[in-house]
Design a protein around this motif. Structure first.
Motif, PDB file in Angstrom:
ATOM      1  N   VAL A 256       0.840  -1.201   0.000  1.00 43.79           N
ATOM      2  CA  VAL A 256       0.000   0.000   0.000  1.00 43.79           C
ATOM      3  C   VAL A 256       0.875   1.252   0.000  1.00 43.79           C
ATOM      4  N   ALA A 257       1.977   1.229   0.728  1.00 44.98           N
ATOM      5  CA  ALA A 257       2.886   2.377   0.736  1.00 44.98           C
ATOM      6  C   ALA A 257       3.435   2.654  -0.665  1.00 44.98           C
ATOM      7  N   CYS A 258       3.686   1.601  -1.444  1.00 48.66           N
ATOM      8  CA  CYS A 258       4.186   1.769  -2.816  1.00 48.66           C
ATOM      9  C   CYS A 258       3.191   2.531  -3.688  1.00 48.66           C
ATOM     10  N   ALA A 259       1.909   2.442  -3.345  1.00 43.78           N
ATOM     11  CA  ALA A 259       0.883   3.105  -4.152  1.00 43.78           C
ATOM     12  C   ALA A 259       1.053   4.619  -4.157  1.00 43.78           C
ATOM     13  N   PHE A 260       1.718   5.160  -3.154  1.00 39.79           N
ATOM     14  CA  PHE A 260       1.815   6.607  -3.017  1.00 39.79           C
ATOM     15  C   PHE A 260       3.232   7.139  -3.246  1.00 39.79           C
ATOM     16  N   LEU A 261       4.086   6.314  -3.858  1.00 38.73           N
ATOM     17  CA  LEU A 261       5.441   6.763  -4.185  1.00 38.73           C
ATOM     18  C   LEU A 261       5.397   8.023  -5.051  1.00 38.73           C
ATOM     19  N   ALA A 262       6.266   8.971  -4.735  1.00 40.18           N
ATOM     20  CA  ALA A 262       6.327  10.220  -5.496  1.00 40.18           C
ATOM     21  C   ALA A 262       7.781  10.682  -5.581  1.00 40.18           C
ATOM     22  N   PRO A 263       8.147  11.414  -6.630  1.00 42.90           N
ATOM     23  CA  PRO A 263       9.534  11.859  -6.796  1.00 42.90           C
ATOM     24  C   PRO A 263      10.051  12.693  -5.635  1.00 42.90           C
ATOM     25  N   THR A 264       9.141  13.294  -4.872  1.00 41.26           N
ATOM     26  CA  THR A 264       9.567  14.146  -3.750  1.00 41.26           C
ATOM     27  C   THR A 264       9.921  13.341  -2.502  1.00 41.26           C
ATOM     28  N   TRP A 265       9.621  12.038  -2.519  1.00 41.48           N
ATOM     29  CA  TRP A 265       9.907  11.225  -1.337  1.00 41.48           C
ATOM     30  C   TRP A 265      11.413  11.050  -1.172  1.00 41.48           C
TER      31      TRP A 265
ATOM     32  N   THR B 111      -2.787  -0.753 -14.368  1.00 38.34           N
ATOM     33  CA  THR B 111      -1.998   0.453 -14.643  1.00 38.34           C
ATOM     34  C   THR B 111      -2.297   0.996 -16.030  1.00 38.34           C
ATOM     35  N   SER B 112      -2.437   0.120 -17.005  1.00 44.63           N
ATOM     36  CA  SER B 112      -2.740   0.555 -18.374  1.00 44.63           C
ATOM     37  C   SER B 112      -4.117   1.214 -18.454  1.00 44.63           C
ATOM     38  N   ILE B 113      -5.095   0.664 -17.730  1.00 45.12           N
ATOM     39  CA  ILE B 113      -6.455   1.194 -17.774  1.00 45.12           C
ATOM     40  C   ILE B 113      -6.565   2.514 -17.013  1.00 45.12           C
ATOM     41  N   SER B 114      -5.963   2.554 -15.810  1.00 44.89           N
ATOM     42  CA  SER B 114      -6.109   3.735 -14.948  1.00 44.89           C
ATOM     43  C   SER B 114      -5.080   4.816 -15.241  1.00 44.89           C
ATOM     44  N   GLY B 115      -3.975   4.456 -15.886  1.00 45.07           N
ATOM     45  CA  GLY B 115      -2.934   5.423 -16.171  1.00 45.07           C
ATOM     46  C   GLY B 115      -2.029   5.724 -15.007  1.00 45.07           C
ATOM     47  N   THR B 116      -2.167   4.966 -13.909  1.00 45.65           N
ATOM     48  CA  THR B 116      -1.331   5.177 -12.732  1.00 45.65           C
ATOM     49  C   THR B 116      -1.122   3.856 -12.004  1.00 45.65           C
TER      50      THR B 116
ATOM     51  N   PHE C   7      -1.257  -0.983  -7.053  1.00 48.19           N
ATOM     52  CA  PHE C   7      -0.605  -1.352  -5.796  1.00 48.19           C
ATOM     53  C   PHE C   7      -1.625  -1.554  -4.671  1.00 48.19           C
ATOM     54  N   LEU C   8      -2.671  -0.715  -4.622  1.00 47.61           N
ATOM     55  CA  LEU C   8      -3.692  -0.871  -3.587  1.00 47.61           C
ATOM     56  C   LEU C   8      -4.404  -2.218  -3.726  1.00 47.61           C
TER      57      LEU C   8
ATOM     58  N   GLY D  79      -2.147  -4.926  -2.513  1.00 49.59           N
ATOM     59  CA  GLY D  79      -2.090  -4.907  -1.052  1.00 49.59           C
ATOM     60  C   GLY D  79      -3.280  -5.632  -0.440  1.00 49.59           C
ATOM     61  N   LEU D  80      -4.456  -5.469  -1.052  1.00 57.43           N
ATOM     62  CA  LEU D  80      -5.652  -6.178  -0.591  1.00 57.43           C
ATOM     63  C   LEU D  80      -5.489  -7.683  -0.751  1.00 57.43           C
ATOM     64  N   PHE D  81      -4.866  -8.110  -1.842  1.00 54.60           N
ATOM     65  CA  PHE D  81      -4.610  -9.533  -2.052  1.00 54.60           C
ATOM     66  C   PHE D  81      -3.837 -10.122  -0.871  1.00 54.60           C
ATOM     67  N   ALA D  82      -2.829  -9.400  -0.402  1.00 52.71           N
ATOM     68  CA  ALA D  82      -1.997  -9.913   0.690  1.00 52.71           C
ATOM     69  C   ALA D  82      -2.784 -10.031   1.990  1.00 52.71           C
ATOM     70  N   LEU D  83      -3.788  -9.176   2.165  1.00 54.18           N
ATOM     71  CA  LEU D  83      -4.569  -9.193   3.406  1.00 54.18           C
ATOM     72  C   LEU D  83      -5.629 -10.297   3.436  1.00 54.18           C
ATOM     73  N   LEU D  84      -6.098 -10.727   2.285  1.00 54.71           N
ATOM     74  CA  LEU D  84      -7.228 -11.655   2.224  1.00 54.71           C
ATOM     75  C   LEU D  84      -7.033 -12.933   3.046  1.00 54.71           C
ATOM     76  N   PRO D  85      -5.856 -13.594   3.016  1.00 50.07           N
ATOM     77  CA  PRO D  85      -5.730 -14.857   3.762  1.00 50.07           C
ATOM     78  C   PRO D  85      -5.515 -14.671   5.267  1.00 50.07           C
ATOM     79  N   VAL D  86      -5.253 -13.445   5.719  1.00 48.76           N
ATOM     80  CA  VAL D  86      -4.892 -13.239   7.123  1.00 48.76           C
ATOM     81  C   VAL D  86      -5.997 -13.704   8.076  1.00 48.76           C
TER      82      VAL D  86
END
Length: 400
Positions: free
Chosen positions: A287-296, A358-363, A368-369, A372-379
């Motif tokens: 989920v953190a990867c979803a918000f990566l930005a050049p300013t980080w 990514t191709s459909i949404s352009g981002t 990534f979000l 991230g949900l996939f990883a949470l499903l089996p918990v």
């Protein structure tokens, strides 16, 4: 004998992992020559794991007929072919490369599990399997540092051929241990158990089925991260390929130590709790990867890589150890092959889903979000249901 078995299986798998990451790590240079965007490297990874999934199911039969070490030699030779075919520098060549590398990658865990189970006890199995699974981050870390470095010196194709040469050397080297490690039972005639039986073994077993569900979800997130993280850093963060490769290497290097640590913990605590914790950590990093930005700042990116390496690249050995533990006697190969099929299915889904979204949404944010949900499903399944005390279905014995 255990030391030789670990060395052979760990070394071969590390080399094949390195080979499989050549194209993802050089995507910034390779993709433009094919008229593609770098993030579409996810499709290459998915093709690789499609072939790996199919190959993993056939591995128990190959091991019986040819022996585990011979299968490891064949894996390395197929990986060599997968890298050499890149010399064509065509889209068709890259498709063939992905499929060949998948055929090399797929047999690694079922073949090594059959070999290692012979030399381990239940009290050491999680640690031994976690140690063997450090091959994945070791190979990834080696690739992350070496491949971009070689690319700046001899070009991306030169880097691919250099890795191919290492794989060829490895295939010749382990041949000397075949007599000691490939016992006569490895050459027994192929029985009735096949690919369908390996899948049925997982599907009808109340102890193995939750592991299969977890494997799909965790692998989708893990292998997507490995396939696209460096390319995303180059494309979105404007990092150089060497800087991006070093970040991926940090994630994979961290997982070397963490796999051993989690293996020790899982030998003393219920493994399902350890796996659930790893899933939650993996989801957080994704989920953190979803918000990566050049300013980080770079330190934050490295922290994300560290967190993912300590979780998303550290669960496989525990899953395979659990599969080996709950497998019917004499069918560890089928159980681990079945789990590996689910792992490779997740590995196929994750990168392809990332590239599609990514191709459909352009981002990359939404992609990534979703991962991230996939990883949470089996918990919740791991926390709320103690699969280890559930008896396997009687039907389990009917499929073997």
């Amino acid at each position: 004998m255990l030391a030789k078995a670990i060395t052979a299986t760990l070394g071969v798998q590390a080399m094949i992992v390195t080979a499989s990451l050549v194209v993802p790590l050089t995507a910034a240079a390779v993709a433009p020559s094919l008229g593609l965007e770098p993030h579409l490297v996810g499709y290459y990874a998915s093709l690789t794991f499609l072939a790996a999934a199919l190959a993993s199911l056939a591995t128990p039969q190959w091991v019986r007929r040819y022996g585990a070490i011979r299968v490891h030699q064949i894996m390395l030779l197929v990986a060599v072919a997968g890298l050499v075919v890149l010399s064509a520098e065509t889209l068709t060549g890259f498709i063939i490369s992905a499929l060949l590398l998948g055929l090399a990658y797929g047999p690694a865990n079922p073949a090594s599990s059959s070999l290692l189970t012979r030399y381990t006890s239940s009290g050491t199995r999680a640690r031994v399997f976690s140690l063997k699974q450090t091959a994945v981050p070791l190979g990834g870390a080696l690739a992350g540092f070496a491949v971009p470095f070689l690319m700046t010196r001899i070009g991306w194709l030169g880097a691919a051929l250099a890795v191919a040469a290492v794989c060829l050397f490895g295939a010749l080297l382990i041949g000397g241990w075949r007599r000691a490690l490939d016992h006569q039972d490895d050459h027994a005639p192929v029985g009735r158990t096949g690919a369908v039986a390996a899948l049925r073994l997982i599907s009808v077993s109340s102890t193995l089925r939750p592991l299969g569900i977890m494997a799909v979800c965790f692998a989708a997130t893990q292998f997507n991260f490995t396939a696209v993280f460096a390319a995303v850093l180059v494309e979105r963060m404007r990092w150089s390929p060497v800087e991006a490769g070093s970040a991926l290497s940090i994630a994979l290097a961290v997982s070397v130590a963490s796999r051993l640590g989690w293996g020790w913990v899982a030998d003393h605590l219920p493994p399902r709790f350890v796996l659930a914790a790893l899933g939650a950590m993996m989801a957080s990093a994704t989920v953190a990867c979803a918000f990566l930005a050049p300013t980080w700042p770079g330190v934050v990116v490295y922290a994300i890589a560290f967190l993912f390496g300590a979780s998303g690249s550290s669960w496989n050995g525990l899953a395979l150890s659990e599969a080996a533990h709950f497998a019917p006697i004499g069918h560890v190969g089928e159980a681990t092959a079945g789990i590996m099929f689910f792992i490779y299915t997740g590995a196929l889904i994750g990168p392809a889903l990332f590239s599609l979204v990514t191709s459909i949404s352009g981002t990359v944010t939404l992609a990534f979000l979703l991962l991230g949900l996939f990883a949470l499903l089996p918990v919740p399944l791991l926390l709320l249901r103690d699969y280890s005390v559930v008896e396997s279905s009687p039907a389990t014995k009917a499929v073997i």
